[in-house]
Structures are given as structure tokens and as C-alpha cells.
Scaffold this motif. Structure first.
Motif, PDB file in Angstrom:
ATOM      1  N   ASP A   1       0.738  -1.014   0.166  1.00  0.00           N
ATOM      2  CA  ASP A   1       0.093   0.356   0.207  1.00  0.00           C
ATOM      3  C   ASP A   1       0.671   0.832   0.163  1.00  0.00           C
ATOM      4  N   PHE A   2       2.084   1.344  -0.298  1.00  0.00           N
ATOM      5  CA  PHE A   2       3.083   2.114  -0.414  1.00  0.00           C
ATOM      6  C   PHE A   2       2.783   3.427  -1.954  1.00  0.00           C
ATOM      7  N   CYS A   3       2.814   4.460  -1.979  1.00  0.00           N
ATOM      8  CA  CYS A   3       2.409   4.906  -3.036  1.00  0.00           C
ATOM      9  C   CYS A   3       4.055   6.215  -3.633  1.00  0.00           C
ATOM     10  N   THR A   4       4.439   6.430  -4.778  1.00  0.00           N
ATOM     11  CA  THR A   4       5.241   7.391  -4.691  1.00  0.00           C
ATOM     12  C   THR A   4       5.138   8.548  -5.623  1.00  0.00           C
ATOM     13  N   LEU A   5       5.985   8.967  -6.403  1.00  0.00           N
ATOM     14  CA  LEU A   5       5.665  10.318  -6.539  1.00  0.00           C
ATOM     15  C   LEU A   5       6.882   9.981  -7.375  1.00  0.00           C
ATOM     16  N   LEU A   6       6.212   9.806  -9.265  1.00  0.00           N
ATOM     17  CA  LEU A   6       7.477   9.917 -10.245  1.00  0.00           C
ATOM     18  C   LEU A   6       7.308  10.735 -11.293  1.00  0.00           C
ATOM     19  N   PRO A   7       8.129  10.635 -12.693  1.00  0.00           N
ATOM     20  CA  PRO A   7       7.337  11.539 -14.032  1.00  0.00           C
ATOM     21  C   PRO A   7       7.170  10.462 -14.690  1.00  0.00           C
ATOM     22  N   CYS A   8       5.819  10.835 -15.419  1.00  0.00           N
ATOM     23  CA  CYS A   8       4.971   9.755 -16.285  1.00  0.00           C
ATOM     24  C   CYS A   8       6.010   9.005 -17.079  1.00  0.00           C
ATOM     25  N   VAL A   9       6.977   9.640 -17.623  1.00  0.00           N
ATOM     26  CA  VAL A   9       7.679   8.645 -17.975  1.00  0.00           C
ATOM     27  C   VAL A   9       8.823   7.716 -17.735  1.00  0.00           C
ATOM     28  N   ALA A  10       8.671   7.414 -16.414  1.00  0.00           N
ATOM     29  CA  ALA A  10       8.983   6.584 -15.410  1.00  0.00           C
ATOM     30  C   ALA A  10       7.780   5.763 -15.860  1.00  0.00           C
ATOM     31  N   VAL A  11       6.722   5.746 -15.435  1.00  0.00           N
ATOM     32  CA  VAL A  11       5.527   4.908 -14.752  1.00  0.00           C
ATOM     33  C   VAL A  11       4.932   5.045 -16.787  1.00  0.00           C
ATOM     34  N   GLN A  12       4.947   4.623 -17.819  1.00  0.00           N
ATOM     35  CA  GLN A  12       4.691   4.758 -18.892  1.00  0.00           C
ATOM     36  C   GLN A  12       3.670   3.518 -19.080  1.00  0.00           C
ATOM     37  N   ARG A  13       4.881   2.138 -19.159  1.00  0.00           N
ATOM     38  CA  ARG A  13       4.485   1.106 -19.474  1.00  0.00           C
ATOM     39  C   ARG A  13       3.599   0.446 -18.781  1.00  0.00           C
ATOM     40  N   GLN A  14       3.680   0.880 -17.485  1.00  0.00           N
ATOM     41  CA  GLN A  14       3.178   0.414 -16.047  1.00  0.00           C
ATOM     42  C   GLN A  14       1.383   1.122 -15.783  1.00  0.00           C
ATOM     43  N   LEU A  15       1.773   2.223 -16.227  1.00  0.00           N
ATOM     44  CA  LEU A  15       0.259   2.259 -16.405  1.00  0.00           C
ATOM     45  C   LEU A  15      -0.807   1.825 -17.252  1.00  0.00           C
ATOM     46  N   GLY A  16       0.085   1.878 -18.382  1.00  0.00           N
ATOM     47  CA  GLY A  16      -1.007   0.849 -19.892  1.00  0.00           C
ATOM     48  C   GLY A  16      -0.719  -0.422 -18.894  1.00  0.00           C
ATOM     49  N   GLY A  17      -0.177  -1.210 -18.682  1.00  0.00           N
ATOM     50  CA  GLY A  17      -0.329  -2.801 -18.507  1.00  0.00           C
ATOM     51  C   GLY A  17      -1.437  -2.912 -17.172  1.00  0.00           C
TER      52      GLY A  17
END
Length: 299
Positions: free
Chosen positions: A234-250
Motif C-alpha cells: 500500500d505504498f505510493c510514490t511520486l514519479l514523472p509520467c515517462v518513468a511509469v508509462q508502461r506500468q500505467l498502460g498494463g
């Protein structure tokens, strides 16, 4: 002092091992050791000391590396220019980038470039903005894509894109409203990079401006490890969209806009004003620029 000896010295400095340096130079180890010994005898200084960790440069060795690395870079660029035929790109590209950029676009950019320019050798690395800046300064890298430095640097700087930072959670975290106020972040279970990381500096600068103190429960510099922890907890983080593009799409990951204030960072490319990138590096950088900008537009 022969040019070949300088090439051998720089290779041994970078590899830190006679075995690896000889393999990279395609020569036998005794030949490398002999040339380094002759070089040390000529200049009257010890350049390396042998240790359990390998060949460690002395202070004189480090000074010599900084002095001669730009010379080798100039030679390499001149050789590439002379050998280029019929407009075909050849030579060596040495580019660095921060991990959050590498995480999102590096592999695809490399595959696109290599398919069109198979004669070019790529040496790509990721790291902290400060480390990459130093590598460009001494000529170890042709260019680097980093977070915009907060202090002036004696390098050429080209803005690429302004990018939002988002709050990222995994499937085990409770769902939230799409917009999360910055002053709500301290109440969340955060994992962030350490203070060595340029991204942490950007986040904390916003916190200082808003008089909000962010105290993460866990600090990790590895972006992939941060994302794995977020996905499995249940952790969360702050990241730029370029770093999580693939994860968000999956699927599985969720992203939330941060407001009051909106979190942004500026991505820039740094080069040395007296050692401009070679044609191959410029083409590779153009691919990186396009992919970064495309992600910003898509967001």
C-alpha cells in the motif's frame, strides 16, 4: 609519449582491470602492462596501484585521465568524419540519462536508432544528474539528459520538455480522487528516492516552498524497485509520467494528479560547448528528444 600509450592508459583507467582492458583493446596483457610501465617511466609518476579491487588510479592518474580524455574524444570525432561514406553514420555514441528517462524510453529509442544505423556503436548509461554532468564535463559522455540543474553549470543546455510528477499507487492501495492536494501527501505511506537523487531534490523544493515536510517511510534510488514495492503493497510514490508509462498502460497501477501546487520538472540536454556531439550522437539525441516530447503530449 605515444598516442597508443594514451589509448591504453584511458582504457585501463575506465576498466580498472588489466584483463578487461586487454580484452577491450584486443591485445595480450603483457603488452598492455609494458606500455603502461613505459608511460609511467617517461613521465616519472605512478599512475596506478594494484589492489584487491583491481588497478586503482593514483591522484596523478586521475589528473592525466581528465587531461587526455578530451583529446581522445577529438581524435575519435575526426576519425569518424573521415571514415564516413555515402552519408552512412558510423562511430560511437556515448550518452547518459537520468534513470527516470531511461526507464521509459531508452530501449525503444535504442532499437529505433540501431535499426537505421547499424554501423554505430552505442554506449548508454543512467545515473544521477550530478554524476552525468561531471561525465560530460570531462568528456566521458558526449551528452546527457538530466533534470535542469538548480545551480549554473559551465555546459551548454537545451530544454527538452516540462513534465508533470504524479502520485502513483498499486492495486493494494485504496482508490482516491483523481486530484490530490500537495499538503495531503505527508499523510500517505510514501517511498521516494534518497536525497542523492535529483528527483528528490525537485520534490523537496516544492515542499519547502509550501512549508510541507515529506518524510518517506522508505527511501530507494532504484526506480524499478520503487515500482515493485508500490505494486506489492500500500505504498505510493511520486514519479514523472515517462518513468511509469508502461506500468500505467498494463493495469494495476493508478496515477493521480498533484495539485496546489502542480508538481513539474524540466528535462534538459547538456553538452560541452567546446566538444559538440558527433553526427551519430546528434541523431540519437533527436530520437530521445522526440520520444520524451511525445510522452509529454500524450499525458
Amino acid at each position: 609519449m605515444e598516442f597508443r600509450q594514451i589509448q591504453y592508459f584511458v582504457c585501463l583507467y575506465e576498466e580498472g582491470s588489466v584483463t578487461r582492458a586487454a580484452r577491450r583493446l584486443n591485445i595480450v596483457q603483457p603488452a598492455l602492462s609494458m606500455q603502461i610501465a613505459k608511460l609511467e617511466e617517461e613521465i616519472g609518476q605512478l599512475l596506478f596501484v594494484r589492489s584487491p579491487q583491481g588497478m586503482q588510479p593514483t591522484a596523478e592518474g586521475r589528473q592525466m585521465y581528465r587531461a587526455f580524455l578530451p583529446v581522445l574524444g577529438d581524435f575519435e570525432r575526426a576519425r569518424e568524419h573521415v571514415m564516413r561514406k555515402d552519408g552512412e553514420l558510423t562511430g560511437h555514441v556515448r550518452v547518459g540519462m537520468i534513470a527516470t528517462i531511461a526507464q521509459g524510453i531508452l530501449v525503444d529509442a535504442m532499437l529505433e536508432f540501431s535499426a537505421n544505423h547499424p554501423q554505430v556503436e552505442l554506449s548508454l548509461t543512467d545515473g544521477f544528474s550530478g554524476t552525468l554532468t561531471d561525465a560530460v564535463s570531462i568528456g566521458q559522455l558526449d551528452a546527457a539528459i538530466i533534470n535542469k540543474p538548480r545551480h549554473p553549470v559551465a555546459l551548454s543546455m537545451e530544454p527538452i520538455s516540462d513534465e508533470d510528477l504524479m502520485l502513483v499507487t498499486g492495486p493494494l492501495h485504496v482508490d482516491m480522487q483523481k486530484a490530490v492536494a500537495f499538503n495531503h501527501l505527508p499523510s500517505l505511506k510514501l517511498v521516494l528516492p534518497t536525497r542523492q537523487h535529483g528527483l528528490r531534490g525537485i520534490i523537496e523544493s516544492f515542499g519547502q516552498a509550501e512549508n510541507v515536510s515529506l518524510m518517506p517511510t522508505v527511501e530507494i534510488d532504484s526506480i524499478s524497485a520503487i515500482l515493485e514495492l508500490v505494486f506489492k503493497s500500500d505504498f505510493c510514490t511520486l514519479l514523472p509520467c515517462v518513468a511509469v508509462q508502461r506500468q500505467l498502460g498494463g493495469g494495476g497501477f493508478r496515477s493521480y494528479n498533484v495539485t496546489s501546487p502542480k508538481l513539474t520538472r524540466q528535462i534538459v540536454c547538456i553538452t560541452h560547448p567546446r566538444r559538440p556531439p558527433n553526427p551519430a550522437s546528434l541523431v540519437f539525441l533527436s530520437i530521445l528528444f522526440r520520444r520524451i516530447k511525445d510522452l509529454s503530449v500524450a499525458k
